[in-house]
Design an enzyme around this catalytic site. Structure first.
Site, mmCIF file in Angstrom:
data_model
loop_
_atom_site.group_PDB
_atom_site.id
_atom_site.type_symbol
_atom_site.label_atom_id
_atom_site.label_comp_id
_atom_site.label_asym_id
_atom_site.label_seq_id
_atom_site.Cartn_x
_atom_site.Cartn_y
_atom_site.Cartn_z
ATOM 1 N N ASP A 124 0.840 -1.188 0.000
ATOM 2 C CA ASP A 124 0.000 0.000 0.000
ATOM 3 C C ASP A 124 0.876 1.239 0.000
ATOM 4 O O ASP A 124 1.802 1.342 0.799
ATOM 5 C CB ASP A 124 -0.893 -0.003 1.250
ATOM 6 C CG ASP A 124 -2.083 0.920 1.134
ATOM 7 O OD1 ASP A 124 -2.067 1.781 0.244
ATOM 8 O OD2 ASP A 124 -3.013 0.781 1.942
ATOM 9 N N HIS B 43 -10.631 -1.774 -5.934
ATOM 10 C CA HIS B 43 -10.257 -0.517 -5.294
ATOM 11 C C HIS B 43 -9.316 0.303 -6.177
ATOM 12 O O HIS B 43 -9.487 1.522 -6.328
ATOM 13 C CB HIS B 43 -9.595 -0.823 -3.947
ATOM 14 C CG HIS B 43 -9.328 0.372 -3.107
ATOM 15 N ND1 HIS B 43 -10.282 0.981 -2.320
ATOM 16 C CD2 HIS B 43 -8.200 1.100 -2.930
ATOM 17 C CE1 HIS B 43 -9.762 2.003 -1.698
ATOM 18 N NE2 HIS B 43 -8.491 2.108 -2.042
#
Length: 403
Positions: free
Chosen positions: A230, A318
């Site tokens: 991330d 996402h």
């Protein structure tokens, strides 16, 4: 929880760097929730000092200057730990409110500059080298409107989003202060000093929140609490000047911070098969490569399709919904952290900087409507702040607000 903001890895992200004088106090076992690291324009502007090695001695870490055109909390590299404090000002007349705000900003300027200096006065900050403290101070939209402050016309409250479960006691605020440092000790001491100075000047504490980054090997992207990589990218200098920093003129050295406290259902997400997790994110778990790519930092191709006509990166992934391709290339500078407030309350402190908060609104509306991660995320707190330009060496934060 917007994540995809470009394909150029931020060269200043602090993964694998030394954590400073109290590194042991930052829990290495804790996991990141996101954040690629540094402001994109630091090297080009030359606003911040970087420590240099001395021949025959270990590399010295210079203090990060508090004063400068842009606040160090955005313009300097991201630090491994953070502490956020929000304050309110008593509701009075506009004239009295402006006087109170001047007094609070003066106290914060003095306190933060002293704590970030080579020789902080507090003995708890002495004896271990420089604090490497960075900070930012921002103004909330309600206060800006109430006191008719000089802020960009685009600055305002975020709208409500579907699925929000916001706690008003942990959201918003007239003033927002973010402290960042290499260790929790520095943050604990400086937060105490900042809180005391603000209260003495007339501000009322509203909420606080701490966060952290993990220790990560050099050149690699940290993983978040879901186990996925991330914070792969941040805008480069040119993109940051266009999308992050304010327009030319009086607001050119300002930006807007959007803060979201996002609780993550780690156990629920882990119960999915690896292939379902990959499709929900749009990246492979084991190496962070987009489902459309061959290397981690390849920009996700959100239009590539399988032979049956379905998207390689699913329509509800996402990564796809957060893609800047849906926003004319607009990018945010992400400086997010993990938080852990107990077994049932862990997640992400999403912190992103942008010129216009409408950019976040567009992205979050797409995510709220279709994101495959929605069953595993709860937005529990929110704030938006106009991050003031930096203070000159003889100046005070917010000097321009009164024009």
């Amino acid at each position: 929880m917007p994540t995809e903001q470009g394909n150029a890895q931020d060269p200043h992200r602090p993964a694998g760097t030394g954590l400073g004088r109290r590194r042991a106090l930052l829990a290495a076992g804790a996991v990141l929730a996101a954040g690629a690291g540094a402001a994109a324009d630091e090297a080009a502007r030359g606003d911040r000092t970087v420590g240099r090695a001395t021949a025959g001695a270990p590399a010295a870490e210079a203090a990060i200057p508090f004063h400068g055109a842009r606040q160090a909390g955005v313009a300097a590299p991201q630090q491994p730990a953070t502490y956020l404090l929000a304050f309110d000002l008593p509701r009075t007349s506009s004239a009295a409110g402006r006087r109170a705000l001047r007094k609070v900003l003066g106290a914060l300027t003095e306190t933060l500059a002293a704590a970030a200096s080579d020789g902080p006065a507090d003995p708890r900050l002495q004896g271990g080298g420089t604090t490497r403290l960075t900070s930012l101070v921002g103004i909330g939209p309600a206060l800006a409107a109430r006191l008719a402050l000089d802020v960009p016309a685009s600055f305002g409250e975020l709208p409500p989003f579907p699925g929000d479960r916001l706690d008003p006691r942990r959201s918003n605020g007239d003033l927002l202060v973010q402290l960042c440092a290499a260790d929790r000790w520095t943050l604990t001491v400086v937060a105490e000093l900042v809180g005391g100075a603000a209260r003495t000047a007339g501000a009322v504490p509203r909420w606080t929140q701490s966060g952290f980054l993990p220790h990560t090997p050099p050149g690699t992207t940290p993983r978040n609490l879901f186990g996925t990589k991330d914070g792969t990218a941040n805008p480069d200098h040119a993109a940051a000047e266009r999308w992050v920093w304010g327009p030319s003129g009086g607001h050119g050295d300002s930006t807007v911070l959007v803060y979201r406290r996002i609780r993550m259902d780690v156990t629920g997400f882990a119960s999915l098969s690896e292939s379902r997790r990959d499709r929900a994110i749009g990246r492979r778990t084991h190496d962070g490569v987009a489902l459309s790519g061959t290397a981690e930092h390849d920009e996700p191709d959100i239009y590539t399709k399988n032979p049956d006509g379905s998207y390689v990166i699913p329509a509800t992934a996402h990564v796809r919904l957060a893609s800047p391709r849906f926003d004319g290339g607009a990018r945010m500078l992400r400086r997010s952290y993990s938080y852990d407030d107990g077994p049932s309350d862990r997640g992400l402190l999403f912190c992103a900087f942008m010129r216009d908060p409408a950019q976040f609104t567009r992205v979050q509306n797409r995510l709220a409507a279709r994101d495959a991660l929605n069953p595993f995320l709860r937005h529990r707190a929110s704030a938006v702040a106009y991050v003031l330009p930096g203070a000159a060496s003889a100046g005070t934060l917010g000097d321009h607000l009164w024009t």
